[in-house]
Design a protein around this motif. Structure first.
Motif, mmCIF file in Angstrom:
data_model
loop_
_atom_site.group_PDB
_atom_site.id
_atom_site.type_symbol
_atom_site.label_atom_id
_atom_site.label_comp_id
_atom_site.label_asym_id
_atom_site.label_seq_id
_atom_site.Cartn_x
_atom_site.Cartn_y
_atom_site.Cartn_z
ATOM 1 N N PRO A 74 -29.611 -24.184 -30.634
ATOM 2 C CA PRO A 74 -30.565 -24.624 -29.622
ATOM 3 C C PRO A 74 -31.570 -25.622 -30.173
ATOM 4 O O PRO A 74 -32.130 -26.418 -29.440
ATOM 5 N N SER A 75 -31.809 -25.559 -31.459
ATOM 6 C CA SER A 75 -32.803 -26.452 -32.050
ATOM 7 C C SER A 75 -32.412 -27.909 -31.903
ATOM 8 O O SER A 75 -33.256 -28.759 -31.683
ATOM 9 N N ILE A 121 -45.314 -25.186 -36.374
ATOM 10 C CA ILE A 121 -45.584 -24.350 -35.201
ATOM 11 C C ILE A 121 -44.308 -24.182 -34.384
ATOM 12 O O ILE A 121 -43.936 -23.088 -33.978
ATOM 13 N N ARG A 122 -43.628 -25.301 -34.192
ATOM 14 C CA ARG A 122 -42.393 -25.271 -33.412
ATOM 15 C C ARG A 122 -41.372 -24.319 -34.006
ATOM 16 O O ARG A 122 -40.807 -23.474 -33.317
ATOM 17 N N SER A 123 -41.158 -24.428 -35.318
ATOM 18 C CA SER A 123 -40.100 -23.592 -35.894
ATOM 19 C C SER A 123 -40.540 -22.132 -35.993
ATOM 20 O O SER A 123 -39.693 -21.239 -35.909
ATOM 21 N N ASP A 124 -41.821 -21.892 -36.151
ATOM 22 C CA ASP A 124 -42.310 -20.508 -36.102
ATOM 23 C C ASP A 124 -41.919 -19.866 -34.779
ATOM 24 O O ASP A 124 -41.340 -18.768 -34.739
ATOM 25 N N ILE A 181 -37.995 -16.718 -31.125
ATOM 26 C CA ILE A 181 -37.126 -16.685 -29.947
ATOM 27 C C ILE A 181 -35.691 -16.395 -30.367
ATOM 28 O O ILE A 181 -35.024 -15.535 -29.806
ATOM 29 N N LEU A 182 -35.240 -17.110 -31.400
ATOM 30 C CA LEU A 182 -33.845 -16.958 -31.816
ATOM 31 C C LEU A 182 -33.562 -15.566 -32.369
ATOM 32 O O LEU A 182 -32.462 -15.042 -32.218
ATOM 33 N N LEU A 203 -44.891 -27.282 -28.238
ATOM 34 C CA LEU A 203 -44.374 -26.614 -27.045
ATOM 35 C C LEU A 203 -43.576 -27.589 -26.175
ATOM 36 O O LEU A 203 -42.548 -27.227 -25.605
ATOM 37 N N TYR A 204 -44.059 -28.826 -26.092
ATOM 38 C CA TYR A 204 -43.355 -29.845 -25.324
ATOM 39 C C TYR A 204 -41.939 -29.992 -25.861
ATOM 40 O O TYR A 204 -40.963 -30.073 -25.111
#
Lengths: 257, 257
Positions: free
Chosen positions: B244-245, B20-23, B28-29, B60-61
DNA sequence: GGAGGGCAAAGGTCTATACATATCGTGCCG
DNA sequence: CGGCACGATATGTATAGACCTTTGCCCTCC
Protein backbone atom coordinates in the motif's frame (compact mmCIF):
# COMPACT_ATOMS: atom_id res chain seq x y z
CA UNK A 1 -4.95 37.62 -11.69
CA UNK A 2 -7.94 35.73 -12.98
CA UNK A 3 -10.92 34.72 -10.93
CA UNK A 4 -9.35 31.39 -10.12
CA UNK A 5 -7.09 33.22 -7.79
CA UNK A 6 -10.07 34.67 -5.93
CA UNK A 7 -11.10 31.74 -3.80
CA UNK A 8 -13.95 33.54 -2.07
CA UNK A 9 -16.02 34.06 -5.18
CA UNK A 10 -16.05 31.21 -7.68
CA UNK A 11 -17.98 27.97 -7.36
CA UNK A 12 -15.18 25.44 -6.82
CA UNK A 13 -11.99 26.93 -8.17
CA UNK A 14 -10.02 23.68 -7.82
CA UNK A 15 -6.93 24.04 -5.66
CA UNK A 16 -4.21 26.17 -7.15
CA UNK A 17 -1.49 23.57 -6.61
CA UNK A 18 -3.62 21.13 -8.55
CA UNK A 19 -4.12 23.55 -11.40
CA UNK A 20 -0.39 24.13 -11.59
CA UNK A 21 0.20 20.42 -11.54
CA UNK A 22 -2.19 19.65 -14.35
CA UNK A 23 -0.94 22.58 -16.42
CA UNK A 24 2.55 21.15 -16.31
CA UNK A 25 1.35 17.60 -16.71
CA UNK A 26 -0.58 18.55 -19.82
CA UNK A 27 2.51 20.06 -21.39
CA UNK A 28 4.52 16.96 -20.62
CA UNK A 29 1.87 14.56 -21.87
CA UNK A 30 1.27 16.54 -25.04
CA UNK A 31 4.94 16.35 -25.82
CA UNK A 32 5.36 20.12 -25.72
CA UNK A 33 7.92 19.55 -22.97
CA UNK A 34 9.71 16.39 -23.98
CA UNK A 35 12.05 14.24 -21.88
CA UNK A 36 15.10 16.11 -20.71
CA UNK A 37 13.39 19.50 -20.88
CA UNK A 38 14.13 21.66 -17.88
CA UNK A 39 10.86 23.01 -16.59
CA UNK A 40 10.74 26.53 -15.12
CA UNK A 41 12.26 26.93 -11.68
CA UNK A 42 10.00 27.07 -8.67
CA UNK A 43 10.77 30.75 -8.38
CA UNK A 44 9.69 31.44 -11.96
CA UNK A 45 6.45 29.48 -11.60
CA UNK A 46 5.76 31.27 -8.35
CA UNK A 47 5.94 34.60 -10.17
CA UNK A 48 3.95 33.26 -13.14
CA UNK A 49 1.07 32.06 -10.98
CA UNK A 50 1.45 34.82 -8.41
CA UNK A 51 1.60 32.41 -5.51
CA UNK A 52 3.93 31.22 -2.78
CA UNK A 53 6.78 28.83 -3.43
CA UNK A 54 5.21 26.18 -1.17
CA UNK A 55 2.28 26.00 -3.55
CA UNK A 56 4.47 25.45 -6.58
CA UNK A 57 6.54 23.04 -4.54
CA UNK A 58 3.51 20.94 -3.74
CA UNK A 59 2.68 20.65 -7.42
CA UNK A 60 6.21 19.69 -8.43
CA UNK A 61 6.62 17.30 -5.52
CA UNK A 62 3.52 15.51 -6.65
CA UNK A 63 4.74 15.29 -10.24
CA UNK A 64 8.04 13.89 -9.02
CA UNK A 65 6.22 11.26 -6.96
CA UNK A 66 4.25 10.25 -10.03
CA UNK A 67 7.52 9.81 -11.91
CA UNK A 68 6.88 12.46 -14.56
CA UNK A 69 9.73 14.72 -13.55
CA UNK A 70 13.03 14.39 -11.80
CA UNK A 71 14.20 17.05 -9.39
CA UNK A 72 17.82 17.92 -8.84
CA UNK A 73 19.00 20.56 -6.39
CA UNK A 74 20.77 23.44 -8.02
CA UNK A 75 20.07 22.07 -11.49
CA UNK A 76 16.28 22.27 -11.71
CA UNK A 77 13.44 19.90 -12.51
CA UNK A 78 13.54 17.82 -15.67
CA UNK A 79 10.96 15.85 -17.63
CA UNK A 80 11.75 12.16 -17.27
CA UNK A 81 11.82 9.60 -20.01
CA UNK A 82 9.22 6.93 -19.39
CA UNK A 83 10.85 3.57 -18.81
CA UNK A 84 8.36 0.75 -18.62
CA UNK A 85 4.72 0.40 -19.46
CA UNK A 86 3.36 0.13 -15.99
CA UNK A 87 -0.24 -0.29 -15.09
CA UNK A 88 -2.27 -0.45 -11.96
CA UNK A 89 -4.08 -3.73 -12.02
CA UNK A 90 -7.07 -4.37 -9.82
CA UNK A 91 -7.80 -7.94 -8.80
CA UNK A 92 -11.02 -7.60 -6.90
CA UNK A 93 -12.84 -9.93 -4.61
CA UNK A 94 -14.53 -12.45 -6.90
CA UNK A 95 -17.84 -12.42 -5.07
CA UNK A 96 -18.06 -8.64 -5.11
CA UNK A 97 -17.06 -8.59 -8.74
CA UNK A 98 -19.77 -10.98 -9.87
CA UNK A 99 -22.42 -9.23 -7.81
CA UNK A 100 -21.31 -5.89 -9.26
CA UNK A 101 -22.14 -7.26 -12.68
CA UNK A 102 -25.66 -8.15 -11.57
CA UNK A 103 -25.09 -11.85 -11.95
CA UNK A 104 -26.15 -14.44 -9.44
CA UNK A 105 -23.25 -15.53 -7.30
CA UNK A 106 -22.86 -18.97 -5.86
CA UNK A 107 -20.03 -20.43 -3.86
CA UNK A 108 -19.17 -24.06 -3.39
CA UNK A 109 -16.60 -25.54 -1.05
CA UNK A 110 -14.97 -28.59 -2.60
CA UNK A 111 -12.57 -29.69 0.09
CA UNK A 112 -11.18 -28.43 3.37
CA UNK A 113 -8.34 -29.81 5.47
CA UNK A 114 -6.38 -28.53 8.42
CA UNK A 115 -2.85 -29.89 8.75
CA UNK A 116 0.72 -29.09 9.67
CA UNK A 117 2.75 -27.24 7.07
CA UNK A 118 4.21 -29.54 4.43
CA UNK A 119 7.51 -28.96 2.68
CA UNK A 120 5.65 -27.29 -0.16
CA UNK A 121 3.78 -25.01 2.21
CA UNK A 122 7.00 -23.95 3.88
CA UNK A 123 8.64 -23.07 0.58
CA UNK A 124 5.59 -21.19 -0.61
CA UNK A 125 4.71 -19.35 2.57
CA UNK A 126 7.99 -19.32 4.46
CA UNK A 127 6.45 -20.64 7.67
CA UNK A 128 7.99 -22.91 10.33
CA UNK A 129 7.21 -26.67 10.19
CA UNK A 130 4.98 -26.35 13.24
CA UNK A 131 2.63 -23.92 11.48
CA UNK A 132 -0.94 -25.02 10.92
CA UNK A 133 -2.27 -24.70 7.41
CA UNK A 134 -5.85 -24.61 6.28
CA UNK A 135 -5.93 -26.03 2.77
CA UNK A 136 -9.08 -25.70 0.73
CA UNK A 137 -10.45 -25.77 -2.77
CA UNK A 138 -13.61 -24.07 -3.90
CA UNK A 139 -15.57 -22.89 -6.91
CA UNK A 140 -17.22 -19.59 -7.73
CA UNK A 141 -20.24 -19.49 -10.02
CA UNK A 142 -21.58 -16.57 -12.02
CA UNK A 143 -25.14 -17.54 -12.80
CA UNK A 144 -25.11 -21.21 -13.80
CA UNK A 145 -21.52 -21.28 -15.05
CA UNK A 146 -18.39 -21.97 -13.04
CA UNK A 147 -16.48 -18.71 -13.06
CA UNK A 148 -13.35 -19.60 -11.17
CA UNK A 149 -11.64 -22.45 -9.41
CA UNK A 150 -9.62 -21.61 -6.34
CA UNK A 151 -7.02 -23.47 -4.32
CA UNK A 152 -5.98 -21.73 -1.15
CA UNK A 153 -3.67 -22.18 1.83
CA UNK A 154 -4.22 -20.09 4.92
CA UNK A 155 -1.69 -19.77 7.74
CA UNK A 156 -3.99 -20.37 10.69
CA UNK A 157 -1.47 -19.06 13.22
CA UNK A 158 -1.60 -15.64 11.56
CA UNK A 159 -5.36 -15.57 11.29
CA UNK A 160 -6.62 -17.47 14.35
CA UNK A 161 -10.16 -16.17 14.12
CA UNK A 162 -10.56 -17.85 10.73
CA UNK A 163 -12.24 -20.50 12.86
CA UNK A 164 -15.20 -18.15 13.17
CA UNK A 165 -15.70 -18.09 9.43
CA UNK A 166 -18.12 -20.59 7.97
CA UNK A 167 -16.10 -21.56 4.95
CA UNK A 168 -18.82 -23.86 3.71
CA UNK A 169 -20.92 -20.86 2.78
CA UNK A 170 -18.56 -17.92 2.71
CA UNK A 171 -15.70 -17.54 0.22
CA UNK A 172 -12.39 -17.41 2.07
CA UNK A 173 -11.15 -14.49 -0.05
CA UNK A 174 -14.13 -12.38 0.90
CA UNK A 175 -13.77 -13.24 4.56
CA UNK A 176 -10.05 -12.51 4.59
CA UNK A 177 -10.50 -9.23 2.76
CA UNK A 178 -12.95 -8.11 5.40
CA UNK A 179 -11.16 -9.38 8.47
CA UNK A 180 -7.48 -9.03 7.71
CA UNK A 181 -7.18 -5.32 7.17
CA UNK A 182 -4.01 -4.43 5.33
CA UNK A 183 -1.39 -6.42 3.57
CA UNK A 184 1.05 -6.54 0.73
CA UNK A 185 0.77 -9.03 -2.07
CA UNK A 186 2.59 -10.63 -4.94
CA UNK A 187 0.83 -11.71 -8.09
CA UNK A 188 1.87 -13.97 -10.91
CA UNK A 189 -0.33 -14.12 -13.94
CA UNK A 190 0.10 -16.79 -16.54
CA UNK A 191 -1.79 -18.83 -19.11
CA UNK A 192 -2.17 -22.59 -18.80
CA UNK A 193 -4.07 -25.33 -20.55
CA UNK A 194 -6.75 -26.83 -18.36
CA UNK A 195 -5.89 -30.35 -17.27
CA UNK A 196 -8.56 -32.98 -16.72
CA UNK A 197 -9.30 -31.98 -13.13
CA UNK A 198 -9.49 -28.26 -13.78
CA UNK A 199 -11.50 -28.72 -16.96
CA UNK A 200 -14.06 -30.90 -15.27
CA UNK A 201 -14.50 -28.52 -12.36
CA UNK A 202 -14.79 -25.47 -14.61
CA UNK A 203 -17.07 -27.20 -17.07
CA UNK A 204 -14.76 -26.61 -20.00
CA UNK A 205 -12.91 -28.92 -22.38
CA UNK A 206 -9.52 -30.28 -21.52
CA UNK A 207 -6.85 -28.03 -22.95
CA UNK A 208 -8.89 -24.83 -22.88
CA UNK A 209 -6.68 -21.85 -22.13
CA UNK A 210 -7.10 -20.55 -18.60
CA UNK A 211 -5.84 -17.46 -16.91
CA UNK A 212 -4.05 -18.58 -13.78
CA UNK A 213 -3.43 -16.05 -11.05
CA UNK A 214 -1.14 -16.90 -8.15
CA UNK A 215 -1.27 -14.56 -5.22
CA UNK A 216 0.67 -14.54 -1.99
CA UNK A 217 -0.28 -12.16 0.77
CA UNK A 218 1.68 -10.90 3.75
CA UNK A 219 0.91 -8.74 6.73
CA UNK A 220 3.74 -7.16 8.65
CA UNK A 221 6.24 -9.50 6.97
CA UNK A 222 4.40 -12.71 7.81
CA UNK A 223 2.65 -14.74 5.13
CA UNK A 224 -1.10 -14.98 5.58
CA UNK A 225 -2.33 -16.87 2.57
CA UNK A 226 -1.40 -18.19 -0.85
CA UNK A 227 -4.04 -18.70 -3.48
CA UNK A 228 -4.11 -20.03 -7.02
CA UNK A 229 -7.11 -19.19 -9.13
CA UNK A 230 -8.06 -20.50 -12.55
CA UNK A 231 -10.40 -18.58 -14.82
CA UNK A 232 -11.66 -19.91 -18.14
CA UNK A 233 -9.78 -17.78 -20.66
CA UNK A 234 -12.89 -16.55 -22.40
CA UNK A 235 -14.63 -15.56 -19.19
CA UNK A 236 -12.10 -13.37 -17.53
CA UNK A 237 -10.04 -10.46 -18.72
CA UNK A 238 -7.87 -8.36 -16.55
CA UNK A 239 -8.37 -4.79 -17.65
CA UNK A 240 -6.36 -1.87 -16.57
CA UNK A 241 -6.03 1.77 -17.47
CA UNK A 242 -2.95 3.75 -16.81
CA UNK A 243 -2.28 7.44 -16.84
CA UNK A 244 0.87 8.88 -15.33
CA UNK A 245 -1.25 11.17 -13.21
CA UNK A 246 -2.67 8.42 -11.08
CA UNK A 247 -0.09 5.68 -10.77
CA UNK A 248 3.10 5.69 -8.80
CA UNK A 249 6.46 4.34 -9.89
CA UNK A 250 6.33 0.61 -10.38
CA UNK A 251 8.33 -1.71 -8.19
CA UNK A 252 7.59 -4.77 -10.22
CA UNK A 253 9.13 -6.92 -12.88
CA UNK A 254 8.21 -9.48 -15.49
CA UNK A 255 9.86 -12.86 -15.26
CA UNK A 256 9.96 -16.24 -16.87
CA UNK A 257 9.91 -19.45 -15.02
CA UNK B 1 13.16 16.31 21.66
CA UNK B 2 15.34 13.56 20.31
CA UNK B 3 18.19 14.06 17.95
CA UNK B 4 15.97 13.46 14.97
CA UNK B 5 14.52 16.83 15.62
CA UNK B 6 17.95 18.39 15.40
CA UNK B 7 18.49 18.45 11.68
CA UNK B 8 21.91 20.02 11.83
CA UNK B 9 23.58 17.17 13.64
CA UNK B 10 22.53 13.70 12.51
CA UNK B 11 23.65 11.96 9.36
CA UNK B 12 20.43 11.96 7.34
CA UNK B 13 17.56 12.39 9.73
CA UNK B 14 14.94 11.53 7.11
CA UNK B 15 12.28 14.22 6.74
CA UNK B 16 9.97 14.56 9.68
CA UNK B 17 6.80 14.34 7.59
CA UNK B 18 8.08 11.05 6.21
CA UNK B 19 8.77 9.69 9.66
CA UNK B 20 5.29 10.63 10.76
CA UNK B 21 3.87 8.99 7.68
CA UNK B 22 5.67 5.71 8.16
CA UNK B 23 4.89 5.64 11.88
CA UNK B 24 1.21 5.80 11.10
CA UNK B 25 1.48 3.48 8.13
CA UNK B 26 3.20 0.87 10.28
CA UNK B 27 0.38 0.97 12.80
CA UNK B 28 -2.19 0.55 10.05
CA UNK B 29 -0.35 -2.26 8.31
CA UNK B 30 0.29 -4.14 11.54
CA UNK B 31 -3.39 -4.04 12.29
CA UNK B 32 -2.92 -2.04 15.48
CA UNK B 33 -5.17 0.58 13.94
CA UNK B 34 -7.78 -1.39 12.05
CA UNK B 35 -10.28 -0.11 9.49
CA UNK B 36 -12.64 2.48 10.89
CA UNK B 37 -10.20 3.59 13.59
CA UNK B 38 -10.06 7.34 13.93
CA UNK B 39 -6.43 8.34 13.95
CA UNK B 40 -5.32 11.25 16.14
CA UNK B 41 -6.27 14.71 14.93
CA UNK B 42 -3.69 16.82 13.17
CA UNK B 43 -3.56 19.01 16.24
CA UNK B 44 -2.76 16.06 18.52
CA UNK B 45 -0.05 14.71 16.23
CA UNK B 46 1.41 18.18 15.94
CA UNK B 47 1.81 18.28 19.73
CA UNK B 48 3.07 14.70 19.86
CA UNK B 49 5.80 15.30 17.30
CA UNK B 50 6.39 18.88 18.36
CA UNK B 51 6.03 20.27 14.86
CA UNK B 52 3.77 22.52 12.80
CA UNK B 53 0.41 21.38 11.54
CA UNK B 54 1.56 21.72 7.93
CA UNK B 55 4.09 18.98 8.53
CA UNK B 56 1.51 16.60 9.94
CA UNK B 57 -0.84 17.60 7.15
CA UNK B 58 1.72 16.61 4.53
CA UNK B 59 2.03 13.16 6.08
CA UNK B 60 -1.72 12.60 6.29
CA UNK B 61 -2.33 14.00 2.81
CA UNK B 62 0.13 11.49 1.47
CA UNK B 63 -1.53 8.60 3.32
CA UNK B 64 -4.88 9.69 1.96
CA UNK B 65 -3.49 9.75 -1.59
CA UNK B 66 -2.19 6.22 -1.12
CA UNK B 67 -5.68 5.16 -0.06
CA UNK B 68 -4.78 4.05 3.45
CA UNK B 69 -6.87 6.63 5.22
CA UNK B 70 -9.91 8.70 4.47
CA UNK B 71 -10.15 12.28 5.63
CA UNK B 72 -13.39 13.98 6.55
CA UNK B 73 -13.62 17.61 7.62
CA UNK B 74 -14.89 18.05 11.14
CA UNK B 75 -14.92 14.30 11.70
CA UNK B 76 -11.25 13.37 11.49
CA UNK B 77 -9.13 10.87 9.58
CA UNK B 78 -10.10 7.22 9.46
CA UNK B 79 -8.31 4.03 8.46
CA UNK B 80 -9.90 2.77 5.28
CA UNK B 81 -10.96 -0.77 4.58
CA UNK B 82 -9.03 -2.15 1.64
CA UNK B 83 -11.37 -2.79 -1.25
CA UNK B 84 -9.66 -4.44 -4.15
CA UNK B 85 -6.43 -6.28 -4.56
CA UNK B 86 -4.64 -3.80 -6.72
CA UNK B 87 -1.18 -4.19 -8.06
CA UNK B 88 1.19 -2.16 -10.12
CA UNK B 89 2.02 -4.21 -13.14
CA UNK B 90 5.05 -3.44 -15.26
CA UNK B 91 4.88 -4.38 -18.92
CA UNK B 92 8.32 -3.50 -20.16
CA UNK B 93 9.71 -3.17 -23.61
CA UNK B 94 10.21 -6.73 -24.86
CA UNK B 95 13.62 -6.09 -26.32
CA UNK B 96 14.92 -4.51 -23.12
CA UNK B 97 13.38 -7.29 -21.08
CA UNK B 98 15.09 -10.07 -23.00
CA UNK B 99 18.42 -8.30 -23.00
CA UNK B 100 18.10 -7.72 -19.27
CA UNK B 101 17.94 -11.47 -18.84
CA UNK B 102 21.16 -11.91 -20.77
CA UNK B 103 19.54 -13.73 -23.61
CA UNK B 104 20.19 -13.05 -27.25
CA UNK B 105 17.48 -10.87 -28.74
CA UNK B 106 16.37 -11.11 -32.33
CA UNK B 107 13.61 -9.26 -34.09
CA UNK B 108 11.84 -10.27 -37.25
CA UNK B 109 9.36 -8.22 -39.24
CA UNK B 110 6.71 -10.46 -40.77
CA UNK B 111 4.56 -8.00 -42.66
CA UNK B 112 4.14 -4.26 -43.03
CA UNK B 113 1.41 -2.31 -44.77
CA UNK B 114 0.38 1.31 -44.86
CA UNK B 115 -3.29 1.96 -45.58
CA UNK B 116 -6.30 4.09 -44.77
CA UNK B 117 -8.11 3.28 -41.55
CA UNK B 118 -10.57 0.41 -41.92
CA UNK B 119 -13.80 0.11 -40.00
CA UNK B 120 -12.02 -2.08 -37.46
CA UNK B 121 -9.22 0.43 -37.05
CA UNK B 122 -11.72 3.22 -36.46
CA UNK B 123 -13.52 1.27 -33.77
CA UNK B 124 -10.31 0.27 -32.10
CA UNK B 125 -8.45 3.55 -32.27
CA UNK B 126 -11.26 6.07 -32.65
CA UNK B 127 -9.66 7.77 -35.64
CA UNK B 128 -11.32 9.44 -38.66
CA UNK B 129 -11.67 7.43 -41.89
CA UNK B 130 -8.98 9.54 -43.54
CA UNK B 131 -6.34 8.49 -40.99
CA UNK B 132 -3.37 6.53 -42.24
CA UNK B 133 -2.58 3.33 -40.40
CA UNK B 134 0.66 1.39 -40.36
CA UNK B 135 -0.24 -2.24 -39.80
CA UNK B 136 2.51 -4.71 -39.03
CA UNK B 137 3.21 -8.08 -37.56
CA UNK B 138 6.51 -9.15 -36.07
CA UNK B 139 8.20 -11.72 -33.86
CA UNK B 140 10.56 -11.40 -30.94
CA UNK B 141 13.09 -14.13 -30.23
CA UNK B 142 14.85 -14.90 -26.98
CA UNK B 143 17.81 -16.97 -28.03
CA UNK B 144 16.58 -19.45 -30.63
CA UNK B 145 12.96 -19.58 -29.46
CA UNK B 146 10.13 -17.30 -30.49
CA UNK B 147 9.26 -15.34 -27.40
CA UNK B 148 6.36 -13.25 -28.57
CA UNK B 149 4.21 -12.54 -31.59
CA UNK B 150 3.05 -9.01 -32.07
CA UNK B 151 0.39 -7.40 -34.25
CA UNK B 152 0.41 -3.65 -34.21
CA UNK B 153 -1.42 -0.68 -35.68
CA UNK B 154 0.17 2.74 -35.57
CA UNK B 155 -1.70 5.97 -36.30
CA UNK B 156 0.79 7.58 -38.68
CA UNK B 157 -0.84 11.01 -38.41
CA UNK B 158 -0.03 11.09 -34.71
CA UNK B 159 3.53 9.85 -35.14
CA UNK B 160 4.65 11.24 -38.50
CA UNK B 161 8.34 10.66 -37.89
CA UNK B 162 7.72 6.92 -37.66
CA UNK B 163 8.89 7.07 -41.26
CA UNK B 164 12.40 7.58 -39.93
CA UNK B 165 12.31 4.28 -38.07
CA UNK B 166 13.66 1.25 -39.87
CA UNK B 167 10.98 -1.19 -38.82
CA UNK B 168 12.71 -4.03 -40.62
CA UNK B 169 15.40 -4.07 -37.96
CA UNK B 170 13.98 -2.14 -35.03
CA UNK B 171 11.00 -3.28 -32.96
CA UNK B 172 8.18 -0.74 -33.23
CA UNK B 173 7.54 -0.89 -29.48
CA UNK B 174 11.09 0.06 -28.67
CA UNK B 175 11.07 2.89 -31.18
CA UNK B 176 7.76 4.25 -29.95
CA UNK B 177 8.83 4.07 -26.31
CA UNK B 178 11.90 6.13 -27.11
CA UNK B 179 10.34 8.65 -29.48
CA UNK B 180 6.83 9.19 -28.16
CA UNK B 181 7.54 10.47 -24.69
CA UNK B 182 4.47 10.23 -22.52
CA UNK B 183 1.16 8.54 -22.87
CA UNK B 184 -1.63 6.74 -21.12
CA UNK B 185 -2.52 3.17 -21.86
CA UNK B 186 -5.17 0.51 -21.43
CA UNK B 187 -4.31 -3.13 -21.06
CA UNK B 188 -6.38 -6.24 -21.36
CA UNK B 189 -4.82 -9.50 -20.32
CA UNK B 190 -6.43 -12.77 -21.21
CA UNK B 191 -5.65 -16.40 -21.96
CA UNK B 192 -6.30 -17.91 -25.40
CA UNK B 193 -5.59 -21.15 -27.17
CA UNK B 194 -3.11 -20.72 -30.00
CA UNK B 195 -4.76 -21.11 -33.38
CA UNK B 196 -2.89 -22.57 -36.33
CA UNK B 197 -1.33 -19.29 -37.40
CA UNK B 198 -0.18 -18.24 -33.97
CA UNK B 199 1.05 -21.70 -33.09
CA UNK B 200 3.13 -21.98 -36.23
CA UNK B 201 4.70 -18.57 -35.74
CA UNK B 202 5.49 -19.19 -32.07
CA UNK B 203 6.74 -22.71 -32.70
CA UNK B 204 4.23 -24.27 -30.34
CA UNK B 205 1.44 -26.80 -30.80
CA UNK B 206 -2.02 -25.71 -31.79
CA UNK B 207 -4.14 -25.17 -28.71
CA UNK B 208 -1.29 -24.27 -26.39
CA UNK B 209 -2.40 -21.68 -23.85
CA UNK B 210 -1.02 -18.24 -24.59
CA UNK B 211 -1.06 -15.08 -22.59
CA UNK B 212 -2.57 -12.41 -24.81
CA UNK B 213 -1.99 -8.79 -23.94
CA UNK B 214 -3.91 -6.06 -25.75
CA UNK B 215 -2.66 -2.58 -25.28
CA UNK B 216 -3.99 0.71 -26.57
CA UNK B 217 -1.99 3.88 -26.12
CA UNK B 218 -3.03 7.52 -26.24
CA UNK B 219 -1.25 10.80 -26.05
CA UNK B 220 -3.21 13.92 -25.21
CA UNK B 221 -6.47 12.11 -25.92
CA UNK B 222 -5.49 10.87 -29.38
CA UNK B 223 -4.80 7.20 -30.02
CA UNK B 224 -1.26 6.44 -31.07
CA UNK B 225 -1.10 2.71 -31.36
CA UNK B 226 -2.88 -0.54 -30.59
CA UNK B 227 -0.95 -3.73 -30.14
CA UNK B 228 -1.84 -7.34 -29.47
CA UNK B 229 0.92 -9.59 -28.21
CA UNK B 230 0.88 -13.35 -27.75
CA UNK B 231 3.25 -15.06 -25.37
CA UNK B 232 3.54 -18.83 -25.04
CA UNK B 233 1.95 -19.49 -21.67
CA UNK B 234 4.95 -21.30 -20.26
CA UNK B 235 7.42 -18.62 -21.32
CA UNK B 236 5.90 -15.52 -19.87
CA UNK B 237 4.57 -14.67 -16.46
CA UNK B 238 3.49 -11.27 -15.38
CA UNK B 239 4.77 -10.75 -11.88
CA UNK B 240 3.89 -7.91 -9.62
CA UNK B 241 4.42 -6.94 -6.03
CA UNK B 242 2.16 -4.59 -4.21
CA UNK B 243 2.44 -2.76 -0.95
CA UNK B 244 0.00 0.00 0.00
CA UNK B 245 2.90 2.34 0.60
CA UNK B 246 3.93 2.50 -3.01
CA UNK B 247 0.85 2.19 -5.13
CA UNK B 248 -1.86 4.74 -5.68
CA UNK B 249 -5.58 4.10 -5.72
CA UNK B 250 -6.51 1.96 -8.65
CA UNK B 251 -8.69 3.33 -11.41
CA UNK B 252 -9.15 0.01 -13.08
CA UNK B 253 -11.64 -2.79 -13.30
CA UNK B 254 -11.89 -6.37 -14.32
CA UNK B 255 -14.35 -7.21 -17.04
CA UNK B 256 -15.68 -10.07 -19.04
CA UNK B 257 -16.16 -10.07 -22.71
C1' DG C 1 46.20 23.29 -18.20
C1' DG C 2 44.36 20.79 -14.46
C1' DA C 3 42.76 20.37 -9.71
C1' DG C 4 40.55 22.09 -5.88
C1' DG C 5 37.97 25.55 -3.18
C1' DG C 6 34.24 28.39 -2.62
C1' DC C 7 30.10 30.86 -4.05
C1' DA C 8 25.46 31.07 -5.17
C1' DA C 9 21.40 29.21 -7.12
C1' DA C 10 18.11 25.82 -6.75
C1' DG C 11 15.43 22.53 -4.34
C1' DG C 12 14.09 20.34 0.63
C1' DT C 13 12.03 21.01 4.80
C1' DC C 14 9.71 23.35 8.32
C1' DT C 15 7.25 27.21 10.92
C1' DA C 16 3.61 30.26 12.21
C1' DT C 17 -0.33 32.11 10.59
C1' DA C 18 -4.57 32.90 8.11
C1' DC C 19 -8.84 32.11 6.20
C1' DA C 20 -12.02 28.81 3.71
C1' DT C 21 -14.96 24.86 3.91
C1' DA C 22 -17.47 21.03 5.47
C1' DT C 23 -20.22 18.98 8.97
C1' DC C 24 -21.63 17.29 13.56
C1' DG C 25 -24.14 18.70 17.60
C1' DT C 26 -26.77 21.59 20.00
C1' DG C 27 -30.19 24.53 21.03
C1' DC C 28 -33.69 27.60 19.61
C1' DC C 29 -38.12 28.28 17.67
C1' DG C 30 -42.31 27.09 15.59
C1' DC D 1 -41.72 17.36 19.60
C1' DG D 2 -39.51 18.00 15.28
C1' DG D 3 -36.93 20.66 12.03
C1' DC D 4 -33.73 24.11 11.01
C1' DA D 5 -30.06 27.57 11.98
C1' DC D 6 -25.78 28.32 13.89
C1' DG D 7 -21.49 27.73 16.01
C1' DA D 8 -17.59 24.79 17.16
C1' DT D 9 -14.17 22.02 15.26
C1' DA D 10 -11.26 19.58 12.06
C1' DT D 11 -9.58 19.54 7.71
C1' DG D 12 -8.14 22.11 3.13
C1' DT D 13 -5.52 25.46 1.11
C1' DA D 14 -2.42 29.12 0.82
C1' DT D 15 1.20 32.63 2.44
C1' DA D 16 5.68 34.50 3.61
C1' DG D 17 9.66 33.60 5.52
C1' DA D 18 13.53 30.89 7.34
C1' DC D 19 17.37 27.89 7.18
C1' DC D 20 19.56 23.85 5.30
C1' DT D 21 21.72 20.84 1.80
C1' DT D 22 23.21 19.95 -2.62
C1' DT D 23 25.75 20.84 -6.51
C1' DG D 24 26.92 23.35 -11.03
C1' DC D 25 30.25 26.33 -12.16
C1' DC D 26 33.56 29.84 -11.88
C1' DC D 27 37.79 31.33 -10.23
C1' DT D 28 41.96 30.74 -8.21
C1' DC D 29 46.05 28.39 -7.26
C1' DC D 30 49.45 25.12 -8.32
Amino acid sequence: MDQNNDRTRTARPSPLHQRIRSDIEARILSGEWSPGYRIPFEHQLMVEYGCARMTVNKALYSLAEAGLIERRPRAGSFVRRPTVQSAVLAIPDIKAEILARNEAYRYELLSLRKRLASKGDRDLLDVPPAATILHLRCRHFAGPRPFALEERRIVVDEVPNIAEADLRTEPPGTWLLQHVPWHSAEHQISAVNADAAVASLLGIRIGTACLMVDRRTWRAGAAITAVRTWFPGDLQKLVTRFAPSSAAGAVSAAETR
